[in-house]
Design a protein around this motif. Structure first.
Motif, mmCIF file in Angstrom:
data_model
loop_
_atom_site.group_PDB
_atom_site.id
_atom_site.type_symbol
_atom_site.label_atom_id
_atom_site.label_comp_id
_atom_site.label_asym_id
_atom_site.label_seq_id
_atom_site.Cartn_x
_atom_site.Cartn_y
_atom_site.Cartn_z
ATOM 1 N N GLY A 126 44.835 138.718 44.245
ATOM 2 C CA GLY A 126 46.251 138.584 44.430
ATOM 3 C C GLY A 126 46.749 138.832 45.939
ATOM 4 N N HIS A 127 45.963 138.864 46.949
ATOM 5 C CA HIS A 127 46.430 138.884 48.085
ATOM 6 C C HIS A 127 47.528 137.814 48.522
ATOM 7 C CE1 HIS A 127 42.745 141.579 48.569
ATOM 8 N NE2 HIS A 127 43.727 142.157 49.427
ATOM 9 N N TYR A 128 48.351 138.260 49.442
ATOM 10 C CA TYR A 128 49.176 137.399 49.992
ATOM 11 C C TYR A 128 48.720 136.845 51.295
ATOM 12 C CZ TYR A 128 52.590 138.887 46.433
ATOM 13 O OH TYR A 128 53.268 138.850 45.189
ATOM 14 N N VAL A 129 47.984 135.913 51.281
ATOM 15 C CA VAL A 129 47.267 135.286 52.508
ATOM 16 C C VAL A 129 47.194 133.628 52.019
ATOM 17 C CG1 VAL A 129 46.253 137.307 53.526
ATOM 18 C CG2 VAL A 129 45.054 136.008 52.069
ATOM 19 N N ARG A 130 46.498 132.998 52.983
ATOM 20 C CA ARG A 130 46.241 131.608 52.590
ATOM 21 C C ARG A 130 44.906 131.293 53.462
ATOM 22 N NH1 ARG A 130 50.945 128.487 55.582
ATOM 23 N NH2 ARG A 130 51.020 130.523 56.701
ATOM 24 N N ILE A 131 44.472 130.484 53.016
ATOM 25 C CA ILE A 131 42.940 129.766 53.723
ATOM 26 C C ILE A 131 43.497 127.992 53.853
ATOM 27 C CG2 ILE A 131 40.635 129.235 53.316
ATOM 28 C CD1 ILE A 131 40.405 131.695 51.566
ATOM 29 N N SER A 132 42.957 127.769 55.171
ATOM 30 C CA SER A 132 42.923 126.411 55.258
ATOM 31 C C SER A 132 41.750 126.171 55.894
ATOM 32 C CB SER A 132 44.274 125.953 56.001
ATOM 33 O OG SER A 132 43.946 126.388 57.396
ATOM 34 N N GLY A 133 41.501 124.556 56.098
ATOM 35 C CA GLY A 133 40.359 124.072 56.825
ATOM 36 C C GLY A 133 38.957 124.048 55.986
ATOM 37 N N GLU A 134 37.988 123.319 56.727
ATOM 38 C CA GLU A 134 36.429 123.540 55.920
ATOM 39 C C GLU A 134 35.527 122.668 56.951
ATOM 40 O OE1 GLU A 134 35.984 121.463 52.095
ATOM 41 O OE2 GLU A 134 38.106 121.071 52.085
ATOM 42 N N GLY A 135 34.587 122.681 56.438
ATOM 43 C CA GLY A 135 33.521 121.817 57.273
ATOM 44 C C GLY A 135 33.251 122.302 58.405
ATOM 45 N N GLU A 136 32.919 121.473 59.441
ATOM 46 C CA GLU A 136 32.477 122.023 60.846
ATOM 47 C C GLU A 136 33.372 123.074 61.692
ATOM 48 O OE1 GLU A 136 31.014 118.891 63.460
ATOM 49 O OE2 GLU A 136 29.221 118.244 61.924
ATOM 50 N N GLY A 138 35.293 125.026 60.358
ATOM 51 C CA GLY A 138 35.215 126.308 59.531
ATOM 52 C C GLY A 138 36.500 126.610 58.742
ATOM 53 N N TYR A 139 36.710 127.611 58.281
ATOM 54 C CA TYR A 139 37.944 127.879 57.569
ATOM 55 C C TYR A 139 38.573 128.961 58.192
ATOM 56 C CZ TYR A 139 35.336 126.221 53.181
ATOM 57 O OH TYR A 139 34.702 125.399 52.511
ATOM 58 N N ARG A 140 40.121 128.669 58.025
ATOM 59 C CA ARG A 140 40.903 129.756 59.009
ATOM 60 C C ARG A 140 41.632 130.437 57.786
ATOM 61 N NH1 ARG A 140 45.203 125.718 60.509
ATOM 62 N NH2 ARG A 140 45.975 127.320 62.044
ATOM 63 N N LEU A 141 41.884 131.975 58.198
ATOM 64 C CA LEU A 141 42.775 132.780 57.404
ATOM 65 C C LEU A 141 44.078 132.616 58.037
ATOM 66 C CD1 LEU A 141 42.571 134.933 55.062
ATOM 67 C CD2 LEU A 141 42.064 136.635 56.911
ATOM 68 N N LEU A 142 45.187 132.457 57.205
ATOM 69 C CA LEU A 142 46.489 132.327 57.638
ATOM 70 C C LEU A 142 47.282 133.274 56.819
ATOM 71 C CD1 LEU A 142 46.890 128.682 57.294
ATOM 72 C CD2 LEU A 142 46.133 129.807 59.380
ATOM 73 N N GLU A 345 50.039 131.657 63.145
ATOM 74 C CA GLU A 345 49.844 132.358 61.702
ATOM 75 C C GLU A 345 48.206 132.726 61.468
ATOM 76 O OE1 GLU A 345 52.892 130.192 58.531
ATOM 77 O OE2 GLU A 345 51.312 128.928 59.455
ATOM 78 N N GLU A 346 47.562 132.104 62.267
ATOM 79 C CA GLU A 346 45.883 132.305 62.206
ATOM 80 C C GLU A 346 45.499 133.716 62.443
ATOM 81 O OE1 GLU A 346 41.687 130.229 63.071
ATOM 82 O OE2 GLU A 346 43.694 129.321 63.993
#
Length: 355
Positions: A126-136, A138-142, A345-346
């Motif tokens: 239930g954290h108020y955060v977001r994830i975007s991206g994938e692949g080479e 990598g993932y970004r924590l927003l 945001e990252e």
């Protein structure tokens, strides 16, 4: 729902870390609404109110008609989080157990148990955060979109392999919207109090907790000015943190504050407000969420504790870590807390403050 999951959530096996509160309950209900195969998991950590909390979690799971598994993580939680917390205070630091817990326990051991024992594709919280991206790339924590509830600071130690297996359904919602969603799902949480940051303290102060869990470790010692003049005695350095004003027992024309803690000499050093401001700080070890640092030196926003407004700083690397130079002096930079770096945001990375 975050864009990353909008078209891929259907029929995924998602295990939701449930605490019995509104956030994790709504996260489970949202995922269920999106067509995921949802089950709940509850971490038994020897919480002071364990039976009461488990009862609330079971009630929510029963209401949503999802299976619930209880995972006993009390021993590793004691070792990795509580012992770290206690040792930090006696070492003259102000530790942040939530940051460590999220990496090692909730998004570490619990994630492993969810995948290996419960067949989870993803672990949701239930954290108020977001994830975007994938692949080479990598993932970004927003950051979460609600600036008053954003919890990205507390997840800044996560690794890429953890981000790849995590889901944060509430990152695109504001808290008020979550209460509205809860009501729409038939979950009654409007009058439920918010959980506190350090779950194992309950209604105890830090000093009270340490007296029970680490008895006899603290001892009195001298309280000195920055010039070395003794003004009195302290009750043990674990009672104090940088910038503290209350409880010093040092009357003067202007207030005294804790300026530094010296565990080797068992000394509390006090000063005036002007002595609490500094332009630089050192992080001996830095964790970068992408797995590698940006080109250094690098200017970005930095939070020196969870509720501190972000400030601009330049990060410069050196042999054993990084040095940060603030654009404006910062007050009460506290060893043991985490400095978290942001690019918009990252979350770029973080490190434990040494000085």
């Amino acid at each position: 729902m975050a864009e990353r999951f909008a078209t891929t959530i259907h029929q995924k096996n998602i295990v939701v870390a449930m605490s019995g509160g509104v956030d994790s309950s709504v996260a489970a209900a949202l995922l269920q609404q999106q067509g995921a195969r949802v089950q709940g998991v509850f971490m038994a950590l020897a919480q002071p109110d364990l039976a009461e909390q488990l009862q609330r979690v079971r009630a929510v799971a029963d209401f949503l008609r999802i299976p619930l598994t209880v995972v006993d993580l009390a021993e590793p939680f004691q070792r990795e989080v509580v012992d770290y917390f206690c040792a930090g205070y006696f070492a003259g630091k102000t530790p942040n157990p939530c940051v460590v817990c999220n990496r090692t326990i909730k998004c570490g051991l619990l994630l492993d148990r969810a995948r290996e024992g419960l067949g989870a594709d993803l672990l949701a919280t239930g954290h108020y955060v977001r994830i975007s991206g994938e692949g080479e790339a990598g993932y970004r924590l927003l950051k979460g979109i609600d600036p008053t509830k954003d919890q990205s600071y507390f997840l800044a130690l996560l690794r890429q392999e953890q981000l790849a297996r995590l889901c944060f359904p509430l990152g695109d919602f504001r808290k008020e919207e979550v209460y509205e969603l809860a009501a729409g799902f038939g979950l009654a949480f409007r009058d439920t109090p918010e959980s506190q940051d350090i779950c194992f303290l309950k209604h105890q102060s830090v000093a009270e907790f340490l007296a029970v869990h680490s008895p006899g470790q603290g001892r009195p010692g001298p309280m000195l000015t920055l010039q070395g003049k003794e003004l009195g005695q302290h009750a043990g350095i674990h009672h104090y943190t940088i910038g503290q004003r209350r409880g010093l027992g040092l009357p003067d024309a202007t207030p005294w504050y804790v300026a530094t803690l010296d565990p080797e000499r068992n000394v509390v050093v006090v000063g005036k407000d002007a002595d609490l401001w500094q332009r630089e700080m050192v992080l001996p070890v830095v964790h970068w969420l992408r797995g590698h640092p940006p080109s250094l030196p690098h200017v970005c926003a930095v939070k020196i504790r969870s509720r501190h407004p972000a400030c601009q700083a330049e990060i410069v690397g050196f042999d054993t870590g990084v040095r940060l130079t603030f654009a404006e002096p910062q007050r009460a930079v506290t060893p043991g807390q985490f400095a978290v770096f942001y690019e918009g945001e990252e979350v770029l990375g973080c490190g434990e403050i040494a000085r």
